[in-house]
Design an enzyme around this catalytic site. Structure first.
Site, PDB file in Angstrom:
ATOM      1  N   SER A   1       0.854  -1.187   0.000  1.00 24.54           N
ATOM      2  CA  SER A   1       0.000   0.000   0.000  1.00 24.54           C
ATOM      3  C   SER A   1       0.894   1.243   0.000  1.00 24.54           C
ATOM      4  O   SER A   1       1.703   1.388  -0.905  1.00 24.54           O
ATOM      5  CB  SER A   1      -0.945  -0.069   1.201  1.00 24.54           C
TER       6      SER A   1
ATOM      7  N   HIS B   1      -7.206  -5.615  -1.362  1.00 28.15           N
ATOM      8  CA  HIS B   1      -5.968  -4.927  -0.953  1.00 28.15           C
ATOM      9  C   HIS B   1      -5.105  -5.848  -0.078  1.00 28.15           C
ATOM     10  O   HIS B   1      -3.929  -5.600   0.115  1.00 28.15           O
ATOM     11  CB  HIS B   1      -6.385  -3.667  -0.198  1.00 28.15           C
TER      12      HIS B   1
ATOM     13  N   ASP C   1      -8.432  -5.228  -5.833  1.00 35.20           N
ATOM     14  CA  ASP C   1      -7.991  -4.071  -5.062  1.00 35.20           C
ATOM     15  C   ASP C   1      -8.535  -2.829  -5.749  1.00 35.20           C
ATOM     16  O   ASP C   1      -8.002  -2.389  -6.756  1.00 35.20           O
ATOM     17  CB  ASP C   1      -6.461  -4.029  -5.000  1.00 35.20           C
TER      18      ASP C   1
END
Ligand SMILES: *[C@@H]1O[C@H](CO)[C@@H](O)[C@H](O)[C@H]1NC(C)=O
Ligand SMILES: *[C@@H]1O[C@H](CO)[C@@H](O)[C@H](O)[C@H]1NC(C)=O
Ligand SMILES: *[C@@H]1O[C@H](CO)[C@@H](O)[C@H](O)[C@H]1NC(C)=O
Ligand SMILES: *[C@@H]1O[C@H](CO)[C@@H](O)[C@H](O)[C@H]1NC(C)=O
Ligand SMILES: *[C@@H]1O[C@H](CO)[C@@H](O)[C@H](O)[C@H]1NC(C)=O
Length: 677
Positions: A537, A651, A619
């Site tokens: 991320s 994610h 995601d």
């Protein structure tokens, strides 16, 4: 001679690997996964849900378990089956729980602990997620969360076609369909003298939010902490119906009178409110509120509202922590207030906020507290975890600050395998890090180093358990793991968190550079010529940023998971638009210069370090084109690189079989590169 020594070497290797390989990704993924424990009113029994994954038969086994405070370290299976969840005490010796019957319906069941027997009280034809129960003499109100499909704007006949004229389009990992979460209520009566007999007094559940246009719990992570109730009133949080949900964080605390069904809003903040709680007698309502619009990591302020006179009180204003949750409580000394859980210097600690004198008392100081369950007794049931233990339960005495074990989760990992360090970072700040070593650690040897960079970016490496980025798994495959909490991290005061805004590749990058200097300069058992860095991320963004900057040359290999290649594209295609609007000071067209300044794709000409790129197709936060663009750039430049795609993950990689593959690919990649000459 050569043969013999080789043979001896092989024998030695086997012994070493037998002991060091005792904890690995498989062991971590097969370890018990527990819910938090919930204690009964008397405080002598607790219930929780546990599930274990088995790679032998590729399935989870799961059930509701009992913990008896007078029998240490023992768990008794009460309700077997994957569909049993959300146990909530209704008397000292019975609890309600949700049992999923099929993909399309759940039952509410009462379980009698004395007779180890159960009966179904109510069937709902849609799946129920969670329930809560409150009492008024012999009546009980049960509130449960479930989906309301009446507002669905997509015909079920063409479920794969989507048409929109407003946001959200997708959120986290699913396309929006117009279905919303709602809160439903049923009432039970307890008449008979037979201890655990309850009767339903309402034939069907009432949708408490019908006609309000409000959704609770809030997507995508909302749960039963989004509401609380007494028999006669409900407090809950919902997104402000007048704000665009994708560009504003604003949520409102509502009070619903369950007799008149009159709805009243209690909060006025322009940011997100959370953790609404109501005292048992209904005289006090508390919640957490953020005040800066569009800022999802603003400091949570602790608010109390008194329905009797309509007054509001802002407590613990000088406390420089941002609590994640609050809970009404009374200290053994009789002092009333709130228990609060907050990130605190690399841990998640428990605090007590006295509403009498506005003082904040620091309670726990190590590992991480995940939830508090209080009873009539002076002791609390805490659910905790650490880098070396999945969720475990203790009985905690707030007056002595001592804890007694209730149920552990021992995987044979030792406390001596990790320690914290502080080093000087940018702007005179001290930076916190954890060093995690293999169980077989030998201080006379030198080990390759794996630097972990967290996501958020407003987050922290807390001393807690996770099945994703578990430092012990990496350490026990032969690395020293160094986790870094650079500027932007939580648990070190709000200014430190706020300072990453408009500065994504600036100070955090330099804090990481200083961390690498520190660990290679100060820690003798780290081999500075064999380092890798990994992140997901925002951590994946930072890996791509490092790739284009001088620090990149110091690593043998990099790993980016669901990262950012191009800040402009990413933040046009993301779901929660308020996030880049805050962190980059406006939309991509209003403040293009800031987006470009910190854009990894502007530095591809410097890329040279081997990199593994991982991205998942579901995601919708950082879309998969970011991972594909990163891999294309690496391949254009003929840099050794690999792309790993999970079509069925969001994610996070959550499915155990996918996660095992993830670990296999990541550990092989970094091991191969630190061992190359
Ligand atoms: C799978 O194996 C585990 C551990 O051996 C066992 O507890 C579980 O009941 C098994 N599940 C199925 C569906 O066979
Ligand atoms: C999970 O495994 C533990 C042993 O590691 C066992 O005690 C427990 O009963 C298992 N739980 C489930 C739900 O299978
Ligand atoms: C808890 O343990 C005590 C002591 O062994 C026992 O007397 C009691 O029955 C247990 N409670 C339950 C509900 O099993
Ligand atoms: C639970 O037991 C305690 C003490 O034994 C009693 O005071 C309390 O009323 C009981 N609570 C409920 C909900 O039955
Ligand atoms: C709910 O409304 C009823 C009827 O007006 C009133 O008697 C009661 O006090 C209200 N409850 C609260 C908590 O305001």
């Amino acid at each position: 001679m050569l043969f013999i020594s080789k043979f001896c070497f092989l024998v030695a290797m086997t012994i070493v690997s037998l002991t060091t390989a005792s904890f690995d990704a498989k062991g971590m993924l097969e370890a018990p996964r527990r819910s938090s424990v919930s204690s009964n009113f008397q405080g002598d029994l607790g219930v929780f849900v546990e599930s274990n994954y088995s790679f032998a038969n590729h399935s989870f086994s799961s059930g509701i378990y009992l913990v008896n405070s007078s029998i240490k370290n023992h768990q008794e299976l009460l309700v077997p089956g994957r569909g049993a969840k959300s146990p909530r005490w209704i008397t000292n010796h019975s609890f309600l729980y949700v049992k999923d019957n099929s993909a399309s319906g759940s039952s509410i069941v009462v379980f009698d602990v004395d007779h180890r027997s159960e009966s179904v009280l109510y069937d709902h034809d849609v799946l129920i997620s969670e329930l809560s129960v409150v009492k008024d003499s012999n009546r009980y109100r049960v509130i449960f969360t479930s989906l309301d499909s009446s507002g669905r704007y997509e015909p079920l006949t063409q479920p794969n076609v989507h048409v929109y004229d407003s946001l959200f389009v997708r959120h986290w990992d699913h396309w929006k369909t117009g279905e919303r979460n709602s809160l439903y209520s049923i009432i039970l009566e307890h008449h008979s003298e037979i201890a655990h007999t309850f009767q339903l007094t309402t034939p069907t559940a009432i949708d408490l939010l019908q006609g309000t246009g409000l959704e609770c719990p809030i997507e995508p992570f909302g749960d039963s902490t989004d509401f609380d109730a007494t028999f006669n009133e409900l407090v809950f949080v919902a997104k402000d119906p007048k704000s665009n949900p994708a560009t504003q964080t604003r949520t409102v605390v509502y009070l619903l009178n369950l007799t008149t069904m009159k709805l009243k809003s209690l909060s006025a903040a322009m940011g997100a409110c959370s953790s609404p709680i109501i005292s048992e007698d209904g005289s006090k309502i508390g919640w957490l509120e953020m005040r800066t619009p569009q800022y999802e990591s603003d400091q949570n302020q602790v608010m109390i509202y008194y329905p009797k006179n309509g007054k509001k009180q802002h407590v613990a204003q000088d406390w420089d922590r941002s609590p994640a949750s609050i809970h009404w409580g009374t200290l053994p000394s009789g002092e009333t207030g709130l228990y609060a859980i907050a990130d605190d210097e690399g841990r998640r600690n428990l605090f007590f906020i006295s509403t009498e004198n506005n003082q904040v008392i620091s309670l726990t100081k190590d590992e991480s507290v995940l939830s508090v369950s209080s009873s009539e007794g002076p002791k609390l049931w805490l659910s905790k975890s650490s880098f070396i233990s999945p969720k475990y339960f203790v009985l905690y005495d707030p007056s002595t600050k001592e804890e007694e074990p209730l149920l552990d989760a021992n995987l044979g990992l030792s406390k001596s395998s990790y320690e914290e360090v502080w080093y000087p970072g940018t702007n005179g700040h001290k930076i916190h890090g954890w060093i995690v070593r293999p169980e077989s650690f030998d201080a006379t040897k030198r080990y390759p180093l794996a630097i972990f960079i967290h996501g958020g970016p407003q987050g922290s490496w807390t001393d807690s358990w996770s099945t994703r980025w578990n430092p012990a798994v990496f350490a026990n495959s032969g690395f020293i793991v160094f986790t870094i909490d650079p500027v932007g991290s939580t648990g070190y005061g709000q200014q430190f968190t706020d300072d990453i805004a408009l500065n994504w590749g600036g100070r955090p990058y330099h804090d990481i550079v200083r961390g690498v200097d520190y660990i290679t300069g100060q820690i003798p058992y780290v081999d500075g010529s064999r380092m890798v860095a990994l992140g997901a991320s925002y951590g994946g963004y930072m890996i791509n940023w490092i790739q284009g900057h001088p620090l990149g040359n110091r690593f043998r290999a990099l790993v980016s998971h669901d990262g950012v290649f191009n800040t402009v594209n990413t933040f046009y295609s993301t779901d929660e638009l308020y996030f880049p609007m805050h962190d980059f000071g406006g939309t991509p067209w209003e403040n293009r210069a800031t987006y470009e300044r910190w854009n990894p794709s502007n530095f591809v000409e410097n890329w040279a370090t081997p990199q593994l790129v991982i991205h998942s197709s579901k995601d919708y936060r950082l879309t998969e084109s970011e991972g594909i663009s990163t891999f294309n750039a690496l391949q254009y430049k003929k840099i050794p690189s690999k792309l790993l795609v999970f079509e069925d993950e969001n994610h996070w990689v959550l499915k155990p079989e996918n996660s095992l593959r993830w670990h296999h690919e990541v550990l092989s990649w970094i091991t191969q590169h630190v061992n190359d000459n």
